[in-house]
Structures are given as structure tokens and as C-alpha cells.
Write a protein that holds these residues in place. Structure first.
Motif, short mmCIF file in Angstrom:
data_model
loop_
_atom_site.label_atom_id
_atom_site.label_comp_id
_atom_site.label_asym_id
_atom_site.label_seq_id
_atom_site.Cartn_x
_atom_site.Cartn_y
_atom_site.Cartn_z
N ALA A 136 0.83 -1.20 0.00
CA ALA A 136 0.00 0.00 0.00
C ALA A 136 0.87 1.26 0.00
N ARG A 137 1.97 1.25 0.76
CA ARG A 137 2.89 2.40 0.76
C ARG A 137 3.52 2.59 -0.62
N ALA A 138 3.91 1.50 -1.24
CA ALA A 138 4.51 1.59 -2.57
C ALA A 138 3.49 2.14 -3.58
N LEU A 157 -6.56 8.83 -4.42
CA LEU A 157 -6.21 7.42 -4.31
C LEU A 157 -4.93 7.22 -3.53
N ALA A 158 -3.96 8.11 -3.73
CA ALA A 158 -2.70 8.02 -3.00
C ALA A 158 -2.94 8.19 -1.50
N GLU A 159 -3.79 9.14 -1.13
CA GLU A 159 -4.12 9.35 0.28
C GLU A 159 -4.85 8.14 0.86
N CYS A 160 -5.73 7.55 0.06
CA CYS A 160 -6.45 6.35 0.50
C CYS A 160 -5.47 5.21 0.76
N MET A 161 -4.51 5.03 -0.13
CA MET A 161 -3.51 3.98 0.05
C MET A 161 -2.63 4.25 1.27
N THR A 162 -2.32 5.50 1.52
CA THR A 162 -1.54 5.86 2.71
C THR A 162 -2.32 5.51 3.97
#
Length: 62
Positions: A26-28, A38-43
């Protein structure tokens, strides 16, 4: 704290492996996504899995 059986230790170890893997992935993904939402969601997902990883680690005294 009660002693952890070898079977429980194995289960915790498996869970640690899974949580660690999901967190790393998820960090990658969060670093490669161009859509900021989406990046914030993955973070956020990575942070949640990291919290679970740390909680499991505490169970075995790590």
C-alpha cells in the motif's frame, strides 16, 4: 500476560507477515499513484495495517 502457545505464535507470525506485506504494498502504491485521492487512500490503508502489525508485535513482546 498469558503464555503464548507455539500454535498461537505461528498464527501471529503468519498474521505479521500478511500485515507487513499489505502495508509495504500500500505504501509503494501510494507513492506511484498520480491521483492524490487514491494516494491518500492507500496511505491510510498502509497506516491501518501498520497499526495492526505493531499490535501483533506487542503480543509477542517485540
Amino acid at each position: 500476560m498469558q503464555d503464548v502457545t507455539s500454535k498461537e505464535l505461528g498464527m501471529i507470525s503468519d498474521a505479521l507477515t500478511a500485515e507487513g506485506l499489505v502495508c509495504k504494498k500500500a505504501r509503494a502504491y501510494s507513492k506511484t499513484l498520480t491521483d492524490m485521492q487514491l494516494a491518500e487512500c492507500m496511505t491510510k490503508i498502509a497506516d491501518e495495517h501498520e497499526q495492526r502489525y505493531n499490535a501483533l508485535l506487542k503480543l509477542i513482546g517485540g
